[in-house]
Enzyme design. Structure first.
Site, PDB file in Angstrom:
ATOM      1  N   GLN A 194       8.103  -4.654  15.571  1.00  0.00           N
ATOM      2  CA  GLN A 194       8.521  -3.294  15.883  1.00  0.00           C
ATOM      3  C   GLN A 194       7.284  -2.530  16.342  1.00  0.00           C
ATOM      4  O   GLN A 194       6.468  -2.089  15.530  1.00  0.00           O
ATOM      5  CB  GLN A 194       9.146  -2.645  14.655  1.00  0.00           C
ATOM      6  CG  GLN A 194      10.278  -3.460  14.038  1.00  0.00           C
ATOM      7  CD  GLN A 194      11.531  -3.506  14.902  1.00  0.00           C
ATOM      8  OE1 GLN A 194      12.195  -2.484  15.099  1.00  0.00           O
ATOM      9  NE2 GLN A 194      11.849  -4.679  15.438  1.00  0.00           N
ATOM     10  N   ALA A 235      17.804   4.459  12.082  1.00  0.00           N
ATOM     11  CA  ALA A 235      17.255   3.160  12.467  1.00  0.00           C
ATOM     12  C   ALA A 235      16.476   3.243  13.777  1.00  0.00           C
ATOM     13  O   ALA A 235      16.397   4.282  14.434  1.00  0.00           O
ATOM     14  CB  ALA A 235      18.389   2.146  12.583  1.00  0.00           C
ATOM     15  N   HIS A 236      15.910   2.078  14.163  1.00  0.00           N
ATOM     16  CA  HIS A 236      15.026   2.040  15.335  1.00  0.00           C
ATOM     17  C   HIS A 236      15.742   2.407  16.624  1.00  0.00           C
ATOM     18  O   HIS A 236      16.879   2.057  16.861  1.00  0.00           O
ATOM     19  CB  HIS A 236      14.336   0.671  15.459  1.00  0.00           C
ATOM     20  CG  HIS A 236      15.271  -0.503  15.524  1.00  0.00           C
ATOM     21  ND1 HIS A 236      14.839  -1.786  15.391  1.00  0.00           N
ATOM     22  CD2 HIS A 236      16.603  -0.584  15.694  1.00  0.00           C
ATOM     23  CE1 HIS A 236      15.852  -2.618  15.492  1.00  0.00           C
ATOM     24  NE2 HIS A 236      16.933  -1.906  15.676  1.00  0.00           N
ATOM     25  N   ASN A 237      15.007   3.176  17.447  1.00  0.00           N
ATOM     26  CA  ASN A 237      15.443   3.569  18.785  1.00  0.00           C
ATOM     27  C   ASN A 237      16.671   4.474  18.807  1.00  0.00           C
ATOM     28  O   ASN A 237      17.293   4.662  19.857  1.00  0.00           O
ATOM     29  CB  ASN A 237      15.681   2.345  19.675  1.00  0.00           C
ATOM     30  CG  ASN A 237      14.407   1.574  19.939  1.00  0.00           C
ATOM     31  OD1 ASN A 237      14.183   0.519  19.337  1.00  0.00           O
ATOM     32  ND2 ASN A 237      13.563   2.092  20.811  1.00  0.00           N
TER      33      ASN A 237
END
Length: 343
Positions: A194, A235-237
């Protein structure tokens, strides 16, 4: 201590009664004493405020009283928030760096900032004017914090985070941890690095125990003016628009996008890679598994337009009576049930 007239001027309202009365404190009607200011935004609350010991009441212009000084305002709830800030101003932190803080030599900290005890500030970090790190904070390399930010104790900020001005992040939140990214490879879950970061706009407030993961590639983005309650997972993005409200225990899966002025009530779950339009409202404990167009209200699990869910709930409540009636009709018609029944 301010007078009723001074408070009215501050709130852009009007005094009805003695404008020279000194108001010492702000209190709810049930606990108010002589010299206190209270507020009311409904008929019931106004009746209680009139019967209280309070000296003055903040209220909408539709109210009148022969018993109390009134500070009449266009919106009592907004005036209430402003008055609280007047009577209970936030603690002011003195400029300077605590001796127990550890600061990288390449970090740039504005001389008006406050760095509390046991803070660890990494290489090339930038911290703006009057910003506060209260204590026990970790700020990773290459992170940026704007002006007038307030970072509460034990907040952890991972490297390369970009945090705007007037941002508040409450205790034990984590900004920029790894996103939950894995790929199955030969029977094992191989970690996908990540390598992105987190961008938080101006005037954002983040509650306690919130986790905002950095992007796998690129950024996880929180738009300006958005308010995030305690124990929310982003969460990511994920990209969250401006002036959204995310209530406690909301969870948003990777790469979903929220428009502006979205409201997610408590314990809402958003699946990954979805697009939630502007001014969408999702009711508490809903599970969203589809895109939602602008301006719609959804709830249920799985979530759908609120009118559809309400019709289904009403139909479900009618099922026991409908089954009973069907059984009675079958009995009259001499139909024998082979499977199941109502008893």
């Amino acid at each position: 201590m301010p007078t009723a007239a001074e408070i009215a001027k501050y709130l852009q309202g009007e005094v009805v009664g003695d404008g020279n009365a000194v108001l010492k404190n702000f209190a709810p009607a049930d606990h108010a004493q002589s010299g206190d200011l209270t507020f009311a935004e409904s008929e019931d609350y106004f009746a209680r405020a009139e019967q209280s010991a309070a000296t003055a009441i903040i209220a909408d212009k539709r109210f009148s009283s022969s018993k109390k000084i009134l500070i009449q305002v266009p919106n009592a709830r907004v005036a209430f928030a402003k008055a609280l800030a007047l009577f209970f101003p936030e603690h002011k932190f003195p400029a300077g760096i605590h001796l127990a803080a550890i600061i990288a030599s390449s970090a740039k900290i504005d001389p008006t900032a406050h760095i509390g005890p046991h803070c660890v500030i990494g290489e090339r970090v930038q911290i703006g004017a009057r910003s506060v790190l209260q204590g026990g904070n970790s700020v990773g390399d290459d992170s940026k914090i704007g002006d007038d930010a307030n970072i509460f104790p034990n907040v952890t900020i991972y490297p390369r985070a970009e945090i705007g001005s007037r941002v508040r992040i409450h205790a034990n939140s984590v900004i920029g941890a790894d996103g939950f990214g894995y790929v199955l490879d030969g029977g094992i879950h191989r970690k996908v690095p990540q390598i992105g970061h987190v961008v938080i706009g101006d005037d954002v407030e983040i509650g306690a125990g919130v986790t905002i993961d950095r992007g796998a590639l690129g950024a996880t983005v929180i738009g300006k003016g958005t308010k995030i309650d305690n124990l929310v997972q982003i969460a990511h993005n994920v990209e969250i628009g401006e002036h959204c409200l995310l209530v406690a225990q909301v969870a948003i899966a990777g790469s979903s996008q929220l428009g502006n002025y979205v409201v997610l009530a408590g314990q809402v779950g958003i699946s990954g890679h979805l697009k939630i339009g502007n001014q969408v409202i999702v009711a508490a404990q809903s599970g969203v598994m589809n895109d939602i167009p602008d301006g719609e209200k959804w709830f249920g699990y799985p979530a759908q337009p609120d009118k559809d869910t309400k019709r289904q709930i009403i139909a479900q409540r009618q099922l026991p009576e409908l089954l009973k009636r069907v059984a009675e009709l079958e009995k009259k018609l001499g139909i024998e049930r082979k499977h199941g029944g109502t008893e």
